[in-house]
Scaffold this motif. Structure first.
Motif, PDB file in Angstrom:
ATOM      1  N   SER A 109       0.546  -1.304   0.003  1.00 25.73           N
ATOM      2  CA  SER A 109      -0.108  -0.025  -0.027  1.00 25.73           C
ATOM      3  C   SER A 109       1.018   1.088  -0.049  1.00 25.73           C
ATOM      4  N   ASP A 110       1.246   1.876   1.189  1.00 20.34           N
ATOM      5  CA  ASP A 110       1.852   3.033   1.327  1.00 20.34           C
ATOM      6  C   ASP A 110       3.485   2.809   0.889  1.00 20.34           C
TER       7      ASP A 110
ATOM      8  N   LEU B 143       4.739   0.919  -1.540  1.00 15.76           N
ATOM      9  CA  LEU B 143       4.488   0.142  -2.844  1.00 15.76           C
ATOM     10  C   LEU B 143       5.651   0.914  -3.754  1.00 15.76           C
ATOM     11  N   LEU B 144       5.824   1.994  -3.948  1.00 16.43           N
ATOM     12  CA  LEU B 144       6.791   2.659  -4.882  1.00 16.43           C
ATOM     13  C   LEU B 144       8.261   2.247  -4.343  1.00 16.43           C
ATOM     14  N   PRO B 145       8.655   2.521  -3.177  1.00 22.97           N
ATOM     15  CA  PRO B 145      10.063   2.043  -2.910  1.00 22.97           C
ATOM     16  C   PRO B 145      10.116   0.467  -3.093  1.00 22.97           C
TER      17      PRO B 145
ATOM     18  N   LYS C 283      -4.835 -11.389   2.551  1.00 23.30           N
ATOM     19  CA  LYS C 283      -5.440 -10.242   2.818  1.00 23.30           C
ATOM     20  C   LYS C 283      -5.147  -9.369   1.629  1.00 23.30           C
ATOM     21  N   LEU C 284      -4.414  -9.594   0.532  1.00 18.74           N
ATOM     22  CA  LEU C 284      -3.979  -8.453  -0.166  1.00 18.74           C
ATOM     23  C   LEU C 284      -4.693  -8.338  -1.540  1.00 18.74           C
TER      24      LEU C 284
ATOM     25  N   LEU D  73      -4.727  -6.868  -6.861  1.00 15.53           N
ATOM     26  CA  LEU D  73      -3.749  -5.815  -7.038  1.00 15.53           C
ATOM     27  C   LEU D  73      -2.383  -6.230  -6.655  1.00 15.53           C
TER      28      LEU D  73
ATOM     29  N   GLU E  12       1.076  -6.385  -8.734  1.00 13.27           N
ATOM     30  CA  GLU E  12       2.341  -5.678  -8.429  1.00 13.27           C
ATOM     31  C   GLU E  12       3.603  -6.743  -8.105  1.00 13.27           C
TER      32      GLU E  12
ATOM     33  N   MET F 281      -6.943  -0.522   5.848  1.00  7.41           N
ATOM     34  CA  MET F 281      -6.508  -0.249   4.583  1.00  7.41           C
ATOM     35  C   MET F 281      -7.655  -0.995   3.551  1.00  7.41           C
TER      36      MET F 281
ATOM     37  N   PHE G 297      -8.245  -2.677   0.553  1.00 10.20           N
ATOM     38  CA  PHE G 297      -7.515  -2.913  -0.919  1.00 10.20           C
ATOM     39  C   PHE G 297      -8.063  -2.818  -1.937  1.00 10.20           C
TER      40      PHE G 297
ATOM     41  N   LEU H 201      -7.830   0.485  -3.439  1.00 12.51           N
ATOM     42  CA  LEU H 201      -6.398   0.877  -3.503  1.00 12.51           C
ATOM     43  C   LEU H 201      -5.994   1.326  -4.900  1.00 12.51           C
ATOM     44  N   ALA H 202      -6.389   0.926  -6.062  1.00  9.57           N
ATOM     45  CA  ALA H 202      -5.888   1.001  -7.381  1.00  9.57           C
ATOM     46  C   ALA H 202      -6.178   2.472  -7.605  1.00  9.57           C
TER      47      ALA H 202
ATOM     48  N   LEU I  52      -3.914   4.883  -5.707  1.00 12.12           N
ATOM     49  CA  LEU I  52      -2.584   5.240  -6.136  1.00 12.12           C
ATOM     50  C   LEU I  52      -2.115   6.013  -6.972  1.00 12.12           C
TER      51      LEU I  52
ATOM     52  N   ILE J 254       3.455   8.599 -12.518  1.00 14.13           N
ATOM     53  CA  ILE J 254       4.908   7.977 -12.688  1.00 14.13           C
ATOM     54  C   ILE J 254       5.326   7.297 -14.000  1.00 14.13           C
TER      55      ILE J 254
ATOM     56  N   PHE K 175       0.692   7.414  -4.795  1.00 12.50           N
ATOM     57  CA  PHE K 175       1.219   6.326  -4.250  1.00 12.50           C
ATOM     58  C   PHE K 175       0.945   6.391  -2.833  1.00 12.50           C
ATOM     59  N   LEU K 176      -0.240   7.014  -2.236  1.00 11.22           N
ATOM     60  CA  LEU K 176      -0.363   7.482  -0.871  1.00 11.22           C
ATOM     61  C   LEU K 176       0.498   8.238  -0.416  1.00 11.22           C
TER      62      LEU K 176
ATOM     63  N   SER L 132       3.727   8.683  -1.422  1.00 14.28           N
ATOM     64  CA  SER L 132       5.185   8.310  -1.652  1.00 14.28           C
ATOM     65  C   SER L 132       5.670   9.371  -2.570  1.00 14.28           C
ATOM     66  N   PHE L 133       4.956   9.671  -3.551  1.00 13.06           N
ATOM     67  CA  PHE L 133       5.330  10.502  -4.680  1.00 13.06           C
ATOM     68  C   PHE L 133       4.689  11.645  -4.963  1.00 13.06           C
TER      69      PHE L 133
ATOM     70  N   GLU M  88       8.611  10.906   0.594  1.00 13.23           N
ATOM     71  CA  GLU M  88       8.391  10.110   1.760  1.00 13.23           C
ATOM     72  C   GLU M  88       9.816   9.653   2.026  1.00 13.23           C
TER      73      GLU M  88
END
Lengths: 199, 120, 524
Positions: free
Chosen positions: A142-143, A145-147, B88-89, B92, B96, C1, C3, C6-7, C10, C15, C70-71, C73-74, C131
């Motif tokens: 989730s948060d 993900l990018l790294p 749980k994921l 998506l 990833e 969260m 999920f 989430l998509a 994001l 990017i 990205f929540l 991050s970016f 971040e």
């Protein structure tokens, strides 16, 4: 203090002593192989501290990566080089050693004061404990993900770079025909070893 | 506060493991006869006489392998939480993780094609 | 969260430029694996196409309504877009320059391009990272690829030496940076997003703690290493001298730009509580960089070392814009970096061409070059004069704008030192130009006497020529036709919420200060 706390205090003391002793050994010993093995001991002690901090996964990763892979790599790197030349004793080497010690102790004192003087904000969340691994997994996707995805590019590039640098180069022979252009920047010395392929 | 479970056994094993060499060496220290001679320093019963030092030059191939190993070791550590939290994921995260793995598979193919995995 | 949603959260479209670069990188790598060495004919052009495609994608993101992705991050704000563009463009020009160089050194081209593009990806992510974890991973991606590129010519002991020095000093500095970042994490009570860190630190009442200052010092040490500011510059001359020249070109522009955007983002958004302290530290760094970089450059005999010290000095100039922290300051900093991109890359393209033809980069060997190769002489002269700040070239306008903004903001000492060191820098740049142009035929150096006839038809020479011409034209015209670049720089500052909010708080602080005490001394 109940018995669990007592065990924790004792384990912490043992781990900390082991880590400090091994770390001093890494720095002070003259034999580089001993230093490398002691570095492994430092890593193991650190992973013990992680366990005391309820971070089981981090401890396992520490052992798996640092002890199992990086330290082995360091040892191989040392064993690749078959040159055991004793270092010529430097005159008044003690002076630089004392200076280093003073600087290190100064930084240690500064950081120590800072750590003690700062009112650290402790997280109020419940300790994840055994559920930490799932939490890490959720964060990865989730948060963080990018790294996480960027790490795959980083690993790919590290793999390519490692192979490029370590593989035995086949010497290209199509270079000979070029007489118009010379090879850039010949090495200053060591021309025999540096430019074997570039006459 | 220590909340991890299952580490009591670990601690018990650690103690036992620590005691084994101490007891073995300590007991032999007490029980063995104290004599010294040239014979005592030779290799015991079987095995070769050691020649030269233990510090020899390793082959560079070991280095290549451990380099590749480090990379995939790190990859494993990254993927392990994914596997644990998988239920749980959802879809998506699966995609990833597939991207992550796909990029690293390119690395594996690269290593394979460049002969980094061959003992030649 | 949740999920399921989430998509949508994001917002991964931001990017896209980096995605294009990563895809291109994989295409180059797989293409090289399938086809083999003969892929050298097309891989560089695929790489350039990918990098230019990334720039086009960046162009379409200029007016993004929701830049945070990205929540958190970016952050793909206008500031990051400009810097990502600078980094991608410098990589594209570097690829053009490196084709012939890498071929001739007998190393594999595709891997070189792949590592260079990974460095580009790292720099681009660093430009937008909002971040701490993302910042660190992006920084390491950039750094580790830079070490690999530095040591890419592995049969050249100088390249090995450079890589080892860069690796050791770089690893130490990134460890220090990480320590500072971890302090930030601790002080803010476990927060990694830059925008929240400051509020948390203030809310936790640790803003006066010595911990914040130590975190600041450690973070600045890491950043100053990346932008090669004195006293964190020691690696620069040796690394620049030993590395393959195209790599140096990228390090001096792309990597440095990434360092600057990191500095802006981290200092402005995470350290407003100790803003006086960081302004003081950066002022000291800028003064030292300008003085030491430009003075030591006087004594250099190698062209690459000269450019190394000159780039240290240039970093000092750019820091002026960051220190004054006004709207004009940020805009002038971006404008100068845009101009610096062209003139510095142009300079390195000339050095590459000369060393390809003669095999040396000693300054004395350039004497009398005018009679053998007028084009190269012209290009190198223009780029060096522009770096020195001679009107009407681009560098002059860049410096003018920077110094003007500094003077407006009351940073008189910085501007005065900048002006004086600029004069010093003009001396050593002109020395090289004089060496090339003025010398008589009998004073020609050995290398120039044996100078081969210009043959642009050899493989890989055409792209080098293209890069030379492009940078030459840009350097000579960007000054006169600078309006688009000005508009770009100003627009990026205006559109960046981060900079705007910091400008507002600075203004209110200034008003408060002037109300409280009417006789405050002007900031340095």
């Amino acid at each position: 203090m109940n018995i669990a706390d007592g065990v924790q205090v004792v384990s912490f003391a043992v781990l900390a002593l082991m880590m400090l002793g091994a770390a001093l050994g890494v720095v002070l010993l003259n034999n580089i192989v001993y230093s490398a093995f002691l570095l492994g001991l430092v890593f193991i002690s650190i992973s013990g501290l992680y366990i005391l901090l309820n971070a089981g996964f981090v401890a396992a990763a520490q052992v798996l990566i640092y002890v199992g892979a990086v330290n082995v790599l360091i040892l191989f790197g040392i064993m690749l080089v078959n040159k055991r030349q004793p270092f010529a004793p430097v005159r008044s080497a003690w002076l630089s050693k004392v200076a280093t010690a003073v600087v290190c102790l100064g930084i240690f004192a500064l950081l120590g004061t800072m750590v003690l003087a700062t009112p650290w904000q402790l997280s109020t969340e419940a300790i994840a404990g055994d559920g930490a691994l799932v939490k890490i997994g959720l964060h990865f996707f989730s948060d963080f993900l990018l790294p996480f995805e960027l790490a795959s590019v980083l690993l790919l590039m590290a793999l390519i770079g490692a192979i490029v640098l370590a593989r035995r180069e086949y010497l290209p022979d199509e270079l000979e025909e070029e007489t118009v252009l010379t090879l850039p920047e010949r090495p200053r010395e060591l021309t025999s070893s540096g430019s074997r392929s570039n006459p | 506060m220590f909340v991890l479970s299952g580490y009591e056994y670990f601690l018990g094993f650690l103690l036992i493991c620590g005691l084994v060499p101490v007891l073995a060496l300590g007991a032999s220290q007490i029980l063995r006869p104290k004599r010294s001679g040239v014979e005592r320093r030779t290799t015991y019963e079987s095995g070769m006489e050691p020649i030269g030092a233990a510090w020899i030059q390793f082959n560079i191939r070991y280095y290549m392998f451990s380099l590749v190993f480090v990379i995939f070791d790190v990859e494993t550590v990254f993927l392990y939480p994914w596997a644990v939290a998988f239920s749980k994921l959802g879809l998506l995260a699966f995609i990833e993780a597939l991207i992550f793995i796909a990029i690293l598979v390119v690395g594996l193919v690269y290593a394979w094609r460049k002969g980094a995995l061959e003992w030649s | 969260m949740d999920f399921a949603t989430l998509a949508a959260q994001l917002n991964a479209g931001t990017i896209l430029p980096e995605g294009i670069v990563i895809t291109t990188l994989l295409v180059v790598l797989v293409g090289d694996l399938i086809v083999g060495r003969s892929s050298n004919r097309w891989t560089p052009y695929v790489a350039i196409a990918g990098l230019l495609g990334a720039i086009v994608a960046l162009y379409y993101q200029w007016d993004l309504s929701d830049p945070i992705s990205f929540l958190g991050s970016f952050n793909s704000d206008a500031l990051s877009i400009v810097f990502r563009g600078i980094i991608a463009l410098s990589a594209a020009v570097t690829v053009l320059m490196s084709i012939r160089y890498v071929e001739q050194s007998g190393t594999s081209l595709a891997e070189f391009i792949v590592i260079l593009m990974t460095a580009t990806v790292g720099g681009m992510f660093l430009a937008g990272a909002d971040e701490l974890v993302t910042i660190y991973v992006a920084l390491e991606t950039l750094s580790i690829s830079s070490y690999l590129l530095t040591g890419y010519m592995k049969r050249d002991p100088r390249s090995n030496e450079a890589a080892l020095k860069y690796l050791l000093i770089g690893a130490a500095s990134s460890a220090i940076f990480l320590y500072g970042v971890s302090l930030l994490y601790g002080l803010s009570g476990g927060e990694t997003r830059l925008s929240v860190i400051t509020t948390n630190i203030a809310a936790n009442n640790v803003d006066q703690s010595i911990g914040v200052v130590i975190a600041l010092v450690f973070v600045i040490a890491g950043i100053a290493f990346k932008i090669a500011a004195v006293p964190f510059h020691q690696w620069t001359p040796d690394v620049y001298e030993g590395s393959p020249t195209p790599v140096v070109a990228f390090l001096s522009v792309g990597s440095k730009a990434a360092g600057f955007v990191l500095a802006v983002r981290l200092l402005v958004s995470a350290f407003p509580l100790v803003s006086e302290q960081w302004h003081f530290v950066l002022t000291a760094l800028a003064l030292l960089s300008m003085i030491l970089g430009n003075v030591v450059a006087l004594a250099q005999t190698s062209m690459k070392r000269l450019l190394a010290y000159s780039s240290i000095g240039q970093a000092g100039f750019v820091m002026i814009g960051l220190i004054i922290g006004t709207e004009a300051g940020y805009a002038s900093m971006i404008f100068y970096l845009l101009v610096y991109l062209f003139m510095n890359l142009g300079g390195f393209a000339c050095v590459i061409l000369f060393s390809l033809r003669t095999g040396t980069d000693e300054i004395s060997e350039y004497s009398g070059l005018y009679q053998k190769d007028p084009l190269l002489t012209l290009a190198l002269s223009i780029c060096l004069l522009s770096l020195g700040g001679i009107p009407p070239l681009a560098g002059f306008f860049g410096k003018l704008y920077l110094f003007w903004a500094g003077w407006q903001a009351g940073a008189y000492w910085l501007v005065l030192v900048g002006l004086m060191t600029s004069v010093v820098s003009i001396y050593y740049y002109i020395r090289v130009v004089k060496m090339m142009v003025v010398k008589e035929a009998d004073e020609m150096s050995e290398s120039v006497k044996n100078y081969p006839a210009s043959d642009w038809n050899l493989e890989g020479m055409r792209p080098l020529q293209v890069s030379l011409i492009v940078t030459l034209v840009a350097t000579s015209l960007a000054g006169i036709l600078s309006n688009p670049l000005f508009a770009l720089a100003n627009g990026s500052v205006e559109k960046t919420p981060l900079l705007q909010s910091s400008l507002n708080t600075a203004q209110t602080a200034l008003v408060d200060q002037s109300v409280a005490t009417s006789s405050t001394p002007a900031p340095l």
